[in-house]
Design a protein around this motif. Structure first.
Motif, mmCIF file in Angstrom:
data_model
loop_
_atom_site.group_PDB
_atom_site.id
_atom_site.type_symbol
_atom_site.label_atom_id
_atom_site.label_comp_id
_atom_site.label_asym_id
_atom_site.label_seq_id
_atom_site.Cartn_x
_atom_site.Cartn_y
_atom_site.Cartn_z
ATOM 1 N N ALA A 58 0.855 -1.188 0.000
ATOM 2 C CA ALA A 58 0.000 0.000 0.000
ATOM 3 C C ALA A 58 0.891 1.237 0.000
ATOM 4 C CB ALA A 58 -0.913 0.017 1.222
ATOM 5 N N THR A 59 0.494 2.207 -0.799
ATOM 6 C CA THR A 59 1.212 3.489 -0.831
ATOM 7 C C THR A 59 0.263 4.585 -0.357
ATOM 8 O OG1 THR A 59 0.565 4.094 -3.077
ATOM 9 C CG2 THR A 59 2.535 2.706 -2.851
ATOM 10 N N ARG A 60 0.824 5.721 -0.084
ATOM 11 C CA ARG A 60 0.012 6.861 0.350
ATOM 12 C C ARG A 60 -0.928 7.343 -0.759
ATOM 13 N NH1 ARG A 60 0.671 9.103 4.775
ATOM 14 N NH2 ARG A 60 2.313 8.524 6.196
ATOM 15 N N ASP A 62 -3.108 5.675 -2.201
ATOM 16 C CA ASP A 62 -4.419 5.114 -1.871
ATOM 17 C C ASP A 62 -4.565 5.220 -0.357
ATOM 18 O OD1 ASP A 62 -6.675 3.593 -1.300
ATOM 19 O OD2 ASP A 62 -6.178 2.046 -2.779
ATOM 20 N N ALA A 63 -5.044 6.358 0.093
ATOM 21 C CA ALA A 63 -5.090 6.668 1.528
ATOM 22 C C ALA A 63 -5.883 5.634 2.324
ATOM 23 C CB ALA A 63 -5.665 8.067 1.740
ATOM 24 N N PHE A 66 -3.843 2.398 2.580
ATOM 25 C CA PHE A 66 -2.694 2.651 3.447
ATOM 26 C C PHE A 66 -3.136 2.667 4.911
ATOM 27 C CE2 PHE A 66 0.641 5.118 5.492
ATOM 28 C CZ PHE A 66 1.783 4.588 4.923
ATOM 29 N N VAL A 70 -1.910 0.214 7.981
ATOM 30 C CA VAL A 70 -1.351 0.722 9.239
ATOM 31 C C VAL A 70 -2.120 0.126 10.418
ATOM 32 C CG1 VAL A 70 -1.035 2.786 10.670
ATOM 33 C CG2 VAL A 70 -0.388 2.837 8.251
ATOM 34 N N LYS A 82 3.209 4.826 10.010
ATOM 35 C CA LYS A 82 2.245 5.737 9.382
ATOM 36 C C LYS A 82 2.929 6.875 8.627
ATOM 37 C CE LYS A 82 1.591 8.437 13.582
ATOM 38 N NZ LYS A 82 0.669 8.667 14.702
ATOM 39 N N VAL A 86 5.450 3.902 1.765
ATOM 40 C CA VAL A 86 5.002 2.603 1.275
ATOM 41 C C VAL A 86 5.052 1.620 2.439
ATOM 42 C CG1 VAL A 86 5.504 0.667 -0.289
ATOM 43 C CG2 VAL A 86 5.994 2.998 -1.007
ATOM 44 N N LEU A 87 4.068 0.756 2.516
ATOM 45 C CA LEU A 87 4.104 -0.361 3.458
ATOM 46 C C LEU A 87 3.941 -1.646 2.664
ATOM 47 C CD1 LEU A 87 1.852 0.975 6.355
ATOM 48 C CD2 LEU A 87 4.352 0.801 6.307
#
Length: 123
Positions: A58-60, A62-63, A66, A70, A82, A86-87
């Motif tokens: 997930a990247t920022r 796509d809030a 993301f 988190v 947070k 990228v996670l």
């Protein structure tokens, strides 16, 4: 930002430069770089070459996705994660497709994550 390791025996420089920060730049990571990380992970060794790992990314950009990722983390990890751009979560397929436990799955996932992390140093 770098924090090279002090090593007692010679190792390749890109391994000396790998470290685990808890502070991240909010700068987006290019899609091509993310693809390179996942490509590197796909080349990790695995038992019977079945690659029992899966990654959820997930990247920022796509809030909502993301934020959901988190929320999957422990509260102490949420505090620093947070802020990452990228996670990536890793998963292990612990059963073979044809049945039976894959006792090597977690080791193989570790190999894939290590390969991904080493590739990240080169980007």
């Amino acid at each position: 930002m770098e924090n090279p390791a002090t090593n007692r025996h010679p190792i390749h420089d890109f391994m000396r430069r790998r470290w685990s920060p808890r502070a991240f730049s909010p700068r987006p990571v290019p899609l091509d770089s993310l693809r390179s990380l996942l490509e590197a992970a796909s080349w990790a060794a695995s038992a019977f070459n079945i690659q029992p790992w899966r990654f959820l990314l997930a990247t920022r950009d796509d809030a909502a996705a993301f934020a959901r990722m988190v929320e999957c983390l422990r509260p102490g990890n949420q505090d620093w994660a947070k802020h990452a751009p990228v996670l990536i979560l890793s998963f292990a397929q612990r059963e073979f497709d044809k049945g039976g436990a894959n006792r090597h799955a977690w080791h193989d996932v570790g190999q894939a994550v290590a390969t991904l992390a080493l590739q990240a140093i080169t980007l």
